[in-house]
Write an enzyme that holds these catalytic residues in place. Structure first.
Site, PDB file in Angstrom:
ATOM      1  N   GLU A 103       0.807  -1.229   0.000  1.00 39.23           N
ATOM      2  CA  GLU A 103       0.000   0.000   0.000  1.00 39.23           C
ATOM      3  C   GLU A 103       0.839   1.279   0.000  1.00 39.23           C
ATOM      4  O   GLU A 103       0.816   2.053   0.964  1.00 39.23           O
ATOM      5  CB  GLU A 103      -0.948   0.008   1.207  1.00 39.23           C
ATOM      6  N   GLU A 127      -5.208  -8.708   1.183  1.00 33.50           N
ATOM      7  CA  GLU A 127      -5.837  -8.346   2.459  1.00 33.50           C
ATOM      8  C   GLU A 127      -7.312  -8.118   2.237  1.00 33.50           C
ATOM      9  O   GLU A 127      -7.713  -7.423   1.289  1.00 33.50           O
ATOM     10  CB  GLU A 127      -5.261  -7.038   3.039  1.00 33.50           C
TER      11      GLU A 127
HETATM   12  C1  FCB Z   1      -4.282  -2.020   5.608  1.00 31.04           C
HETATM   13  C2  FCB Z   1      -2.881  -2.323   6.095  1.00 31.04           C
HETATM   14  C3  FCB Z   1      -2.820  -3.345   7.194  1.00 31.04           C
HETATM   15  C4  FCB Z   1      -3.962  -3.200   8.185  1.00 31.04           C
HETATM   16  C5  FCB Z   1      -5.284  -3.107   7.464  1.00 31.04           C
HETATM   17  C6  FCB Z   1      -6.474  -3.000   8.371  1.00 31.04           C
HETATM   18  O1  FCB Z   1      -4.314  -0.736   5.081  1.00 31.04           O
HETATM   19  O2  FCB Z   1      -2.083  -2.774   5.025  1.00 31.04           O
HETATM   20  O3  FCB Z   1      -1.560  -3.263   7.802  1.00 31.04           O
HETATM   21  O4  FCB Z   1      -3.731  -2.145   9.015  1.00 31.04           O
HETATM   22  O5  FCB Z   1      -5.275  -2.020   6.584  1.00 31.04           O
END
Ligand code: FCB
Length: 454
Positions: A169, A351
């Site tokens: 990110e 994620e």
């Molecule tokens: C993302 C991050 C991760 C975590 C989630 C909830 O932006 O990559 O580390 O904090 O959000």
């Protein structure tokens, strides 16, 4: 899960769970680890809720062997974790701290012994503090140092690690850390954010080459946080506002990585980035990738305002503890759109998950039906995207554990395993058992049998 998408997941689909070094490892001073920007930021009063820090976190650094056993019980195909740069290079560059690299070596072996694919990320925001005095990621030299770090790690682990991710990110690290000031290092300058993003992208492109040199068979990718931006109405103004947000958050990264250009419609942003771009940078950034990692939790609903795009709340929406709208179609849209517009060879959902106010009740368990429902509908959206042609090869729940949620400290619980912070006891939540059963019901190929860990 609706039966129609069941068949969309191929037998070799990777079911995983994700974490990040600063959020779970703790052991902030163990074995020669250097200081990271997150150590400094969280030690600064007022920066992190409750004064929480990653000093201890889940103490994964000391408990990883038992945690890997828990992963085996879950039936994970892959574990996404990140490597702490200041564990490997306490001063950012120069002297390698062998003891730091040894930890990841042991972790990789422990995972492989249980038939779990290691899926490391090289940079999940815990940048060495040593660089900050020289400009941190605002400075091009940090991008050069990142390549040395990537080379050292790939040389040590590349004989066993098949999947490599450069950055996690970059939008968040650049903008939340350097423009909004809510993440480390806590600055508030748009120009800095643009410079940081450019240097992250550049270091990504260079590191792709470095990893391939050290591990020629490696699958290499980057993880982006992508949102689908829905215009609040069909008006041309709202549509233009949604497109602008798409440009700033999505295309600003996708275009250089897959097309070797910054999006031309963002005039102001292009004027800011121009002085930082040198000949050859965009060619380097566009190094061919094996996969794109997509992080997605929610969607944006956007309208035009007098001061630029506005984010609108959906009065009928369900929101998580992060105040993020539960909107699985947003993930579906992101996946099919990325596949259509950028054609990555493979996509991993690196994620996806939700924070809810979990409590441990009298029976000792943690009942989290909202999280299970969330995961079920989002995984269904992934299945629909695959059925519609998106080359999604794997899915990682965020997160395996409750952990240090950056500026929110330990107040937000994303885990499918509950952490009782006073004792560090691990308590699998109901969603853990649900995910275990889902993985078991889909594992087409027989799993490798565990062998004794070293
Ligand atoms: C993302 C991050 C991760 C975590 C989630 C909830 O932006 O990559 O580390 O904090 O959000």
């Amino acid at each position: 899960m609706p039966a129609d998408t069941d068949s969309s997941f191929p037998a070799d689909f990777i079911w995983g769970a994700a974490t990040a070094s600063y959020q779970i490892e703790g052991a902030a001073h163990a074995d020669g680890r250097g200081e990271s920007v997150w150590d400094r930021f969280s030690a600064t009063p007022g920066k992190v809720r409750g004064g929480d820090t990653g000093e201890v976190a889940c103490d994964f650094y000391h408990r990883y062997r038992d945690d890997v056993k828990l992963m085996r019980e879950l039936g994970l195909d892959a574990f996404r974790f990140s490597i702490s740069w200041p564990r490997v290079f306490p001063d950012g560059r120069g002297r390698v701290n062998t003891a730091g690299l040894d930890f990841y070596d042991r972790l990789v072996d422990a995972l492989l012994a249980q038939g779990i694919e290691p899926f490391p990320t090289l940079f999940h925001w815990d940048s060495p503090q040593a660089f900050e005095e020289e400009g941190g990621w605002r400075s091009r030299s940090t991008a050069e140092a990142f390549v040395e770090y990537a080379e050292a790690v790939a040389a040590r682990l590349g004989d066993r690690v098949r999947f490599w991710t450069t950055h996690n990110e970059p939008w968040v690290y650049a903008w939340i850390g350097h423009s909004a000031g809510k993440h480390a290092p806590g600055h508030t300058s748009e120009t800095e954010a643009v410079a940081v993003a450019h240097h992250l992208l550049l270091s990504h492109g260079w590191a792709v080459q470095a990893i391939r040199r050290a591990a020629p068979d490696a699958q290499v990718g980057i993880v982006l946080d992508l949102h689908h931006n829905y215009p609040h109405s069909g008006s041309p103004e709202d549509e233009a506002a949604a497109w602008q947000v798409d440009g700033e958050g999505n295309r600003w990264f996708l275009d250089p990585i897959f097309r070797g250009t910054y999006p031309a419609d963002l005039l102001e942003r292009n004027a800011i980035v121009a002085p930082f771009v040198q000949d050859g940078d965009l060619e380097a950034i566009a190094a061919p990738l094996d996969f794109l990692g997509v992080n997605n939790y929610s969607r944006f609903l956007v309208s035009a305002g007098s001061d630029g795009p506005q984010f609108v709340r959906n009065p009928e929406g369900q929101y998580t503890e992060m105040d993020w709208e539960v909107y699985p179609d947003g993930l579906y849209q992101v996946l099919v759109r990325v596949a259509k517009d950028y054609a990555p060879p493979a996509i991993y959902v690196t994620e996806n998950g939700a924070a809810f106010g979990d409590v441990r009740v009298h029976d000792g368990a943690v009942h989290d039906p909202e999280r299970t429902a969330y995961l079920e509908t989002y995984i269904d959206a992934v299945g629909r995207a695959i059925a519609d042609g998106a080359p999604v090869k794997g899915y990682f729940v965020w997160s395996l554990f409750d952990n240090f949620e950056w500026g929110y400290g330990y107040s937000k619980r994303f885990g499918i395993v509950y952490i009782d912070y006073p004792t560090l006891e691990r308590v699998p939540k109901d969603s853990f058992y649900w995910y275990r059963d889902l993985i078991a019901s889909r594992s087409g190929a027989p799993r490798p049998s565990p062998v004794a860990t070293t």
